[in-house]
Design an enzyme around this catalytic site. Structure first.
Site, PDB file in Angstrom:
ATOM      1  N   ARG A 157     -14.016  -2.934  14.825  1.00  0.00           N
ATOM      2  CA  ARG A 157     -14.772  -4.142  15.152  1.00  0.00           C
ATOM      3  C   ARG A 157     -16.058  -3.960  15.347  1.00  0.00           C
ATOM      4  NH1 ARG A 157     -11.831  -5.454  20.378  1.00  0.00           N
ATOM      5  NH2 ARG A 157     -10.300  -6.642  19.011  1.00  0.00           N
TER       6      ARG A 157
ATOM      7  N   TYR B  45     -23.423  10.157  21.741  1.00  0.00           N
ATOM      8  CA  TYR B  45     -22.189  10.093  22.266  1.00  0.00           C
ATOM      9  C   TYR B  45     -21.625  11.665  22.660  1.00  0.00           C
ATOM     10  CZ  TYR B  45     -21.423   5.230  20.887  1.00  0.00           C
ATOM     11  OH  TYR B  45     -21.583   3.945  20.763  1.00  0.00           O
TER      12      TYR B  45
ATOM     13  N   HIS C 156      -7.683   5.025  13.396  1.00  0.00           N
ATOM     14  CA  HIS C 156      -8.642   5.583  14.364  1.00  0.00           C
ATOM     15  C   HIS C 156      -8.856   6.915  14.316  1.00  0.00           C
ATOM     16  CE1 HIS C 156     -10.617   5.701  18.583  1.00  0.00           C
ATOM     17  NE2 HIS C 156     -11.302   4.913  17.832  1.00  0.00           N
TER      18      HIS C 156
ATOM     19  N   ASN D 208     -23.120  -4.989  26.527  1.00  0.00           N
ATOM     20  CA  ASN D 208     -21.845  -4.781  27.096  1.00  0.00           C
ATOM     21  C   ASN D 208     -21.190  -5.941  27.329  1.00  0.00           C
ATOM     22  OD1 ASN D 208     -21.781  -2.187  26.591  1.00  0.00           O
ATOM     23  ND2 ASN D 208     -21.841  -1.403  28.606  1.00  0.00           N
TER      24      ASN D 208
END
Length: 728
Positions: free
Chosen positions: A431, A494, A461, A43
Site C-alpha cells: 500500500r 525503524y 510480506h 497517520n
C-alpha cells in the site's frame, strides 16, 4: 458491546494519541515535538483514506455485521468521528498554545497570517509571489460552462467567493434609485447558497506542491528566523487571479479521498497493468473528509459540502494551518540543532568486518542484526557482494518496500547482468508503494531478472534473501531473514531485527519458500521456518497452548511477544486462556491492541505496553519460556488476521545460544522502560509508567549507547532466564 475486546479502529486512534502525547511532552526537544505532531497528521490521513474509507464502503453496501467488540460499521464510524474531532482539537491546541509560542521564544517565528506582515515582509512576499508563484497558478472558476473541478486527494487548495465588479457598480446605482429591495429578491433566486443579497461565484486554486510550503522571509528582530506558509502568500494575492472580481472571502481547504484499491485479481490478466489502472483512480475516489479553516464563510462551506458530497460529521473546521505535515519540513530547517535530539549514527555490528567477505563471516556462525542501532549496511553488502562474487550462482529475494534510490535493486540488476540467476518477488500490492514497486519491477525485468508480481489473492510480506554459492565442499546456501523491509532509508528510522545464517536446514527451507512463490511446489514439512497463510497460525497456537499446559502442570510458564498490532480474535482468546491458566504474559505492542489487559477474572496475568520514541518500533519478536528450555522467534508477521491468513509471512527461530540471549536481553530492557512506555490499565486506557522507586530507563537510548560500546568492544551477554513480571 463486548467488553472482552477493544475495537480495532478506536485502538488505533489511541495509538495516535500516544504519539500526540510525545508532541505535548515538554521534556522532548522542541523540534522533536514538531516532528511527532507532523506524524500524527500523516497517520490520520492514511487512517481516513484506508480504514474509514473501508467502513464507509461497508455502510454503503448495507453491511451490518458486528466486529468482535460488538460494533457495526455504522457505529464504528460514529465513534471514530467523535473521537477524531476531539483528537484534531487537541492537535491544534498543542500547535497554537504550545508549539508556536515555544518556537517564538527560540527565535523561530511562524507568521500566522499574511495580515500580520510588516511593510518589509509584505514587499518580500509580493516579489516572491510575482517571481515564483503566480506563473504556475491555475485559478478555476465554476459556472454553467465550467463545472466544479476534480479536487485531488490530499492536495491543499484555496476556495474563494467572488463578486463581479460590474455587479457592485450596478447595485450601487440601484440603491441610489431605490431599487435595492428588488435587486435583493433577484439575487436570492439566482444563488440559493447565498445568505445575503449578493450574487456570488465560486472559484478554487490549488496550492502548488512543487514549491516549498515553508518560505523564509525577512525577520523583524535581529537573530530571528521567520517563515510563512505558501498558502498565506497566495491568499494575500488571490485578487490578482480574478481581476474582474472582488474577492469576498478566501479560505484554504483540503479533501481526503478513498484510496483503498479494489483489485479483482481473479479477472486481471496482467496484475501489473491492473494495479497501474487502479492507481490512477486513487486521486479521484469518494471524498470522505473535508478540512477547512474554522473562520470560513458558511456559504463557502455549503458549496464544498454539496459539491464533494460529504456529511457534516466528515467536515473538520480547523483552527490553524491545514495539514500539519509541514512541521516535518520545519524540523529540517537549517540551524537550531539544540532543538533536536542528538543525531544517532548506526554502529557496525561487532561480528562484522566490512573489509572481509560477508560469506566467510556468516560461515563462522549466525549473525544477529539490531537496526537502527546497528547499521543496515551488512544487508546491502550481502546482496552487493553476491552480485560480484564469481562463486555465487543465484540470488533470490522478496521485496515489499524499498527506498527511492535502492542500492539493493542496483545490485540485483548488476547480478543479472553478470549472468547470475536472479529471482525477485516484488509485491505490487504494498500500500502506497505500488507505483514505486511497479517502476522497480520493470527495471529489474529489463536487467534480466526473473520478476514475480506477488501471489494472487495474497500479499507477500515476508523478508527473506537467499544466496546460492558454489564452494570447495559443494553448494552452500546463505540466508538473511528479517522483521522489516529491505529499505536502507527506513532502516535508519525503524527498529527491526535480522538474522544471517548458512545452516543447512534454513537454506533448505529458503529454497522451498522461493519454489513455492515462483511455482506450485509446497514442501510436506519445514525444517525451521513456519509460513503463513498455511502453517503459521497453527505454529503460534501450538506454542501458546504449550505454555498453557505447562502452567496447568505447575511449571513456570511465561510469554513475551513484541509486535506492531494484535487484533486476531483466536490468538487473543488463546492468550486469555493461557493467562487464566497461570501463564505470565507480557505484550509489547506499538499500535493496535484489541486485547484488554489487567481485567479481573479475564487477564490479570497479562500486561500490555506500547513504546513511542524517536524510532518507530517495528520488530516482531516472540519468546516462550518452555519450562526453562527457552525458545525465541522473530517474524515479519503481527498477530492480525491479515498476517496470519491473507499474507505470505515467515516465522524463524533464533537457535544460537548467544544470539538467543541477545534477543532476551533486548526484550527485557524494553519491559523495563520507564520513560517512553505507556501501559494499558484495566479500563483499556494507556498511562505512562509510574516511575516511583524505579530507575529511569529509555530503551531506545539504552540500545544506542550499548551499540556504541559494542562497536568498540563486544559485550558478553550472560546466560539468564526471564523471571515473570520481575520488571513490573
Amino acid at each position: 458491546m463486548n467488553e472482552k475486546y477493544t475495537n480495532r479502529e478506536l485502538s488505533w486512534l489511541d495509538f495516535n494519541y500516544r504519539i500526540l502525547s510525545e508532541a505535548r511532552d515538554k521534556n522532548n526537544p522542541l523540534l522533536e515535538r514538531c516532528k511527532f505532531l507532523s506524524i500524527t497528521s500523516s497517520n490520520l490521513d492514511e487512517f481516513f483514506m484506508i480504514r474509514v474509507a473501508s467502513l464507509k464502503d461497508m455502510v454503503n453496501a448495507e453491511y451490518e455485521k458486528e466486529d468482535m467488540s460488538g460494533m457495526t460499521p455504522a457505529k464504528q464510524l460514529s465513534a471514530i468521528s467523535k473521537k477524531t474531532h476531539s483528537f484534531v482539537s487537541m492537535q491544534y491546541s498543542t500547535y497554537n498554545r504550545s508549539i508556536i509560542t515555544a518556537l517564538k521564544k527560540e527565535k523561530l517565528v511562524i507568521v500566522q497570517s499574511h495580515e500580520a506582515l510588516s511593510d518589509e515582509q509584505k514587499e518580500y512576499a509580493d516579489r516572491y509571489f510575482e517571481e515564483n508563484i503566480y506563473p504556475i497558478l491555475t485559478p478555476m472558476a465554476v459556472d454553467s460552462s465550467r463545472p466544479f473541478p476534480l479536487i485531488r486527494n490530499k492536495s491543499l487548495n484555496i476556495a474563494a467567493l467572488l463578486e463581479k465588479k460590474e455587479d457592485i457598480k450596478d447595485k450601487a446605482d440601484a440603491k441610489r434609485k431605490g431599487k435595492a429591495k428588488e435587486e435583493k429578491s433577484k439575487n436570492k433566486e439566482k444563488n440559493k447558497n447565498n445568505t445575503d443579497d449578493r450574487e456570488l461565484e465560486f472559484a478554487t486554486v490549488q496550492v502548488p506542491s512543487g514549491i516549498p510550503r515553508i518560505i523564509r522571509i525577512p525577520s523583524q528582530n535581529e537573530g530571528e528566523t521567520t517563515v510563512i506558509l505558501l498558502e498565506e502568500i497566495i491568499e494575500r494575492h488571490i485578487g490578482k487571479l480574478f481581476l474582474n472580481y472582488k474577492v469576498v472571502c478566501a479560505h484554504p481547504y483540503r479533501v481526503m479521498r478513498n484510496a483503498d484499491l479494489t483489485i479483482d485479481e481473479d479477472d486481471a490478466e496482467d496484475l501489473l497493468k491492473e494495479i497501474e489502472k487502479q492507481l490512477k483512480k486513487r486521486q479521484w475516489g469518494e471524498a470522505i473528509r473535508l478540512e477547512i479553516e474554522d473562520s470560513a464563510d458558511k456559504r463557502l462551506v455549503n458549496i464544498l459540502k454539496e459539491e464533494l458530497k460529504v456529511d457534516n460529521e466528515d467536515i473538520f473546521m480547523i483552527n490553524g494551518p491545514l495539514d500539519l505535515t509541514f512541521l516535518m519540513k520545519l524540523y529540517g530547517i537549517d540551524g537550531f540543532n539544540e532543538l533536536r535530539a542528538e543525531k544517532y549514527t548506526p554502529q557496525q555490528n561487532p561480528r562484522i568486518n566490512s573489509e572481509e567477505s560477508i560469506f566467510d563471516q556468516i560461515k563462522e556462525g549466525d549473525i544477529l542484526l539490531n537496526h537502527p542501532y546497528e547499521t543496515f549496511d551488512p544487508v546491502v553488502d550481502f546482496v552487493r557482494q553476491a552480485s560480484k562474487d564469481d562463486s555465487v550462482l543465484a540470488i533470490k529475494q522478496t521485496l515489499y518496500r524499498v527506498s527511492g534510490n535502492s542500492p539493493i535493486i542496483a545490485s540485483l540488476a548488476e547480478a543479472a547482468e553478470n549472468g547470475k540467476q536472479v529471482s525477485v518477488l516484488v509485491e505490487l500490492k504494498a500500500r502506497f508503494d505500488e507505483e514505486n514497486n511497479i517502476n522497480w519491477a520493470k527495471k529489474l525485468e529489463k536487467a534480466g531478472c526473473h520478476v514475480i508480481y506477488g501471489l494472487r489473492g495474497l500479499k507477500t510480506h515476508s523478508k527473506i534473501t537467499l544466496v546460492v554459492r558454489e564452494e570447495e565442499d559443494g553448494i552452500r546456501r546463505y540466508v538473511h531473514l528479517g522483521t522489516g523491509n529491505y529499505n536502507d532509508a527506513t532502516a535508519r528510522l525503524y527498529t527491526d531485527m535480522g538474522l544471517f545464517t548458512c545452516r543447512q536446514p534454513y537454506g533448505e527451507d529458503a529454497t522451498a519458500v522461493f519454489n513455492m512463490l515462483s511455482g506450485y511446489s509446497e514442501p510436506e514439512v519445514w525444517n525451521k521456518l513456519a509460513l503463513a497463510p498455511l502453517w503459521l497460525r497453527d505454529k503460534f497456537e501450538y506454542l501458546i497452548k504449550r505454555e498453557t499446559e505447562n502452567a496447568k502442570e505447575g511449571k513456570k510458564a511465561f510469554i513475551v511477544a513484541k509486535m506492531n498490532s494484535l487484533c486476531d480474535r483466536e490468538t487473543i482468546d488463546l492468550l486469555y486462556e493461557a493467562g487464566q491458566a497461570g501463564v505470565k504474559i507480557d505484550l509489547i505492542i506499538r499500535g493496535i491492541c484489541c486485547l484488554r489487559a489487567q481485567v479481573e477474572g479475564l487477564s490479570e496475568n497479562i500486561s500490555v505496553r506500547s513504546i513511542v520514541g524517536n524510532f518507530l518500533e517495528h520488530s516482531r519478536v516472540f519468546y516462550f519460556h518452555n519450562d526453562g528450555k527457552e525458545e525465541v522467534y522473530m517474524s515479519s508477521a503481527d498477530w492480525m488476521p491479515r498476517n496470519l491468513d491473507k499474507r505470505v509471512e515467515i516465522l524463524f527461530p533464533v537457535e544460537d545460544d548467544k544470539l538467543k540471549q541477545q534477543v532476551i536481553h533486548i526484550l527485557d530492557v524494553q519491559l523495563k522502560d520507564t520513560l517512553k512506555a505507556h501501559v494499558m490499565n484495566s479500563q483499556g486506557v494507556y498511562e505512562k509508567v509510574d516511575k516511583r522507586g524505579k530507575e529511569p530507563l529509555e530503551a531506545q537510548k539504552y540500545f544506542c549507547d550499548e551499540a556504541i560500546k559494542n562497536a568498540r568492544k563486544p559485550l558478553i551477554t550472560e546466560k539468564r532466564v526471564f523471571e515473570p513480571h520481575e520488571h513490573i
